[in-house]
Design a protein around this motif. Sequence first.
Motif, PDB file in Angstrom:
ATOM      1  N   THR A  35      37.096  12.344  17.915  1.00 35.45           N
ATOM      2  CA  THR A  35      36.315  11.589  18.898  1.00 35.45           C
ATOM      3  C   THR A  35      34.818  11.849  18.712  1.00 35.45           C
ATOM      4  OG1 THR A  35      36.657  13.361  20.528  1.00 35.45           O
ATOM      5  CG2 THR A  35      38.170  11.501  20.599  1.00 35.45           C
ATOM      6  N   ALA A  36      34.461  13.066  18.321  1.00 26.63           N
ATOM      7  CA  ALA A  36      33.044  13.349  18.048  1.00 26.63           C
ATOM      8  C   ALA A  36      32.553  12.551  16.844  1.00 26.63           C
ATOM      9  CB  ALA A  36      32.860  14.851  17.787  1.00 26.63           C
ATOM     10  N   GLU A  37      33.409  12.394  15.836  1.00 29.87           N
ATOM     11  CA  GLU A  37      33.066  11.579  14.666  1.00 29.87           C
ATOM     12  C   GLU A  37      32.789  10.137  15.086  1.00 29.87           C
ATOM     13  OE1 GLU A  37      32.735  10.460  10.490  1.00 29.87           O
ATOM     14  OE2 GLU A  37      32.653  12.407  11.510  1.00 29.87           O
ATOM     15  N   MET A  38      33.647   9.595  15.942  1.00 25.05           N
ATOM     16  CA  MET A  38      33.465   8.217  16.391  1.00 25.05           C
ATOM     17  C   MET A  38      32.197   8.055  17.234  1.00 25.05           C
ATOM     18  SD  MET A  38      35.666   6.200  15.109  1.00 25.05           S
ATOM     19  CE  MET A  38      35.229   7.164  13.668  1.00 25.05           C
ATOM     20  N   ALA A  39      31.906   9.042  18.052  1.00 25.36           N
ATOM     21  CA  ALA A  39      30.683   8.970  18.861  1.00 25.36           C
ATOM     22  C   ALA A  39      29.442   9.036  17.985  1.00 25.36           C
ATOM     23  CB  ALA A  39      30.683  10.104  19.882  1.00 25.36           C
ATOM     24  N   ASP A  40      29.478   9.907  16.986  1.00 30.65           N
ATOM     25  CA  ASP A  40      28.309  10.120  16.140  1.00 30.65           C
ATOM     26  C   ASP A  40      28.070   8.952  15.187  1.00 30.65           C
ATOM     27  OD1 ASP A  40      26.157  11.418  14.913  1.00 30.65           O
ATOM     28  OD2 ASP A  40      27.447  12.421  13.462  1.00 30.65           O
ATOM     29  N   VAL A  41      29.112   8.503  14.519  1.00 31.50           N
ATOM     30  CA  VAL A  41      28.960   7.482  13.472  1.00 31.50           C
ATOM     31  C   VAL A  41      29.007   6.065  14.034  1.00 31.50           C
ATOM     32  CG1 VAL A  41      29.960   6.549  11.339  1.00 31.50           C
ATOM     33  CG2 VAL A  41      29.892   9.023  11.708  1.00 31.50           C
ATOM     34  N   MET A  42      29.920   5.832  14.982  1.00 33.06           N
ATOM     35  CA  MET A  42      30.128   4.464  15.481  1.00 33.06           C
ATOM     36  C   MET A  42      29.529   4.236  16.864  1.00 33.06           C
ATOM     37  SD  MET A  42      31.672   3.153  12.908  1.00 33.06           S
ATOM     38  CE  MET A  42      32.059   1.554  13.624  1.00 33.06           C
ATOM     39  N   GLY A  43      28.989   5.290  17.488  1.00 33.08           N
ATOM     40  CA  GLY A  43      28.400   5.125  18.816  1.00 33.08           C
ATOM     41  C   GLY A  43      29.409   4.866  19.914  1.00 33.08           C
ATOM     42  N   VAL A  44      30.638   5.312  19.722  1.00 31.20           N
ATOM     43  CA  VAL A  44      31.691   5.055  20.707  1.00 31.20           C
ATOM     44  C   VAL A  44      31.393   5.794  22.005  1.00 31.20           C
ATOM     45  CG1 VAL A  44      34.144   5.385  21.225  1.00 31.20           C
ATOM     46  CG2 VAL A  44      33.437   4.618  18.957  1.00 31.20           C
ATOM     47  N   ARG A  45      31.629   5.119  23.116  1.00 31.67           N
ATOM     48  CA  ARG A  45      31.412   5.695  24.438  1.00 31.67           C
ATOM     49  C   ARG A  45      32.751   6.027  25.099  1.00 31.67           C
ATOM     50  NH1 ARG A  45      28.142   1.129  24.086  1.00 31.67           N
ATOM     51  NH2 ARG A  45      29.762  -0.051  25.165  1.00 31.67           N
ATOM     52  N   GLY A  46      32.847   7.191  25.697  1.00 31.63           N
ATOM     53  CA  GLY A  46      34.047   7.540  26.458  1.00 31.63           C
ATOM     54  C   GLY A  46      35.156   8.101  25.577  1.00 31.63           C
ATOM     55  N   LEU A  47      36.247   8.431  26.248  1.00 34.48           N
ATOM     56  CA  LEU A  47      37.389   9.040  25.580  1.00 34.48           C
ATOM     57  C   LEU A  47      38.409   7.967  25.190  1.00 34.48           C
ATOM     58  CD1 LEU A  47      37.921  12.139  27.906  1.00 34.48           C
ATOM     59  CD2 LEU A  47      36.845  12.080  25.638  1.00 34.48           C
ATOM     60  N   PRO A  48      39.258   8.253  24.181  1.00 36.65           N
ATOM     61  CA  PRO A  48      40.290   7.281  23.801  1.00 36.65           C
ATOM     62  C   PRO A  48      41.330   7.125  24.901  1.00 36.65           C
ATOM     63  CG  PRO A  48      40.605   9.365  22.641  1.00 36.65           C
ATOM     64  CD  PRO A  48      39.294   9.466  23.342  1.00 36.65           C
ATOM     65  N   LEU A  49      41.978   5.961  24.907  1.00 38.41           N
ATOM     66  CA  LEU A  49      43.066   5.708  25.855  1.00 38.41           C
ATOM     67  C   LEU A  49      44.311   6.509  25.488  1.00 38.41           C
ATOM     68  CD1 LEU A  49      42.721   1.811  26.027  1.00 38.41           C
ATOM     69  CD2 LEU A  49      41.918   3.469  27.730  1.00 38.41           C
ATOM     70  N   ASP A  50      44.495   6.757  24.202  1.00 37.40           N
ATOM     71  CA  ASP A  50      45.674   7.490  23.737  1.00 37.40           C
ATOM     72  C   ASP A  50      45.335   8.116  22.396  1.00 37.40           C
ATOM     73  OD1 ASP A  50      48.215   8.519  23.686  1.00 37.40           O
ATOM     74  OD2 ASP A  50      49.231   6.608  23.295  1.00 37.40           O
ATOM     75  N   SER A  51      46.055   9.160  22.040  1.00 36.79           N
ATOM     76  CA  SER A  51      45.831   9.823  20.758  1.00 36.79           C
ATOM     77  C   SER A  51      47.144  10.394  20.237  1.00 36.79           C
ATOM     78  CB  SER A  51      44.790  10.938  20.891  1.00 36.79           C
ATOM     79  OG  SER A  51      45.260  11.960  21.757  1.00 36.79           O
ATOM     80  N   ARG A  52      47.169  10.641  18.941  1.00 39.10           N
ATOM     81  CA  ARG A  52      48.341  11.244  18.298  1.00 39.10           C
ATOM     82  C   ARG A  52      47.846  12.071  17.123  1.00 39.10           C
ATOM     83  NH1 ARG A  52      51.854   7.003  15.299  1.00 39.10           N
ATOM     84  NH2 ARG A  52      50.068   7.179  13.893  1.00 39.10           N
ATOM     85  N   VAL A  53      48.372  13.262  16.973  1.00 39.67           N
ATOM     86  CA  VAL A  53      48.039  14.116  15.837  1.00 39.67           C
ATOM     87  C   VAL A  53      49.295  14.316  15.000  1.00 39.67           C
ATOM     88  CG1 VAL A  53      47.235  16.385  15.090  1.00 39.67           C
ATOM     89  CG2 VAL A  53      46.198  15.290  17.100  1.00 39.67           C
TER      90      VAL A  53
END
Length: 460
Positions: free
Chosen positions: A376-394
């Motif tokens: 999520t930090a990668e998405m915020a930094d590179v893509m400017g994403v705001r907020g947390l994901p609705l769902d995740s899977r590792v």
Amino acid sequence: MVVIGAGISGLAAAWYLRQGAGDRIQVTVLEGSPRIGGKLYASEVAGVSVDAGAEAMLARRPEGKELARAVGLGDDLVLPGTTRSAVYTRGTLRYLPKGQVMGVPSDLTELAKSGIVSPGGLVRVPLDQILPATLVRTDVSVAAYIRARMGAEVVDRLVEPLLGGVYAGRADMLSLEATMPRVAAVARSERSLLTAARQLVEEAPKDAGPVFTSLRNGVGTLPEAVAKASEAEVRTGVTVRELHRTETGWRLVTGPVPRPEIIEADAVIVATPGPAAARLLKAEAPKASSELARIQYASMAVVTLAYPVDAFPEPPASSGYLVPPVERRPVKAVTFSSVKWPHLAKDLVLLRCSIGRVGEEHLLQREDTELVSLATAEMADVMGVRGLPLDSRVTRWGGGLPQYNVGHLDRVARVRAAVAVQPGLAVCGAAYDGIGIPACIGTARTAAARILDHLAGGGE
């Protein structure tokens, strides 16, 4: 007849045996884990079935598409919405230049326009055309050859991320012959790598269509369909501990040590990863075992995230991006799954972040929640994403990717030579001729053909 391993290689081998022998043989597939499919596996994220392992197969190599059609999934084959991808380098996303061959540029203008290498790195590339020939008489590392011809930046910022995306490996260890065979072939005869790359681009079919294909509900649906079509008896949770030659065939020892179960078979195909295959072959094919044990494996994790579309300042337009190791970021690649495969979108942005290369095992020692935080930090930094994901899977793939290091092809040849003297024995899987789905299926077809020949009396 027994196949050990229920990844796509083992299941495909069972299917080919059925096609070749019909009801004349009974095929049993033994799998140590609780499920079949190996690294082909799909599950739901935000209510959408998304692959957790391999998410595409080469469309220009026929084995994958042909098998999907043969087992009733032909109508589920889908083509990507876009295959345009980028590299995160020198502080921003930059599209891959047109006319590159696994990162090797063929067009200096396109390379300059991409901005992936610095002005100094760009000036170094055309020196390839005036430098003395780099003689390649034996296998060498990818980095050693390309660096000598085009300089360090092409290796570090173009070739390295592309190879890392496929193998999770390092260009200074990976074999030129095994990972870039077309480049290796021209390297033996053409002095200039730039000229050779242009030649390869010109020779490529102009109407070959998309490079990749997938299945509507994920390529993770392929194993179950192949298993069903093979009509084999598939047993999960059964670990084969020993494999021994008998006067009439093979004896397999399974089950717990205190209560072993013995299975007799006329022939055996070992379709497990290198380390497991090495253990199984140690008694009867020690030379093959020794070679297989030397194949290094990389571990990685795939973090799948689902965001609402409005979390992105601008919706992603590419299929994803790669990150060179020199950038020192934990995420090595991002696939925008709902852009690459538009049928997945459903008002969501679904994406996968790959974490982990050879030498970065420390990253994978973190908890799942920490890996999600890295993604999520990668998405915020590179893509400017705001907020947390609705769902995740590792999803963790420990020891999941074989490394085709220098000398790999000779090693595989020695393995097959050692196996060939054992009647009714064959091997297949990602450790041999390629880690992609079609390549694995190709090894399965070869293994099945060897066994069918043996059973028909053509073998020893």
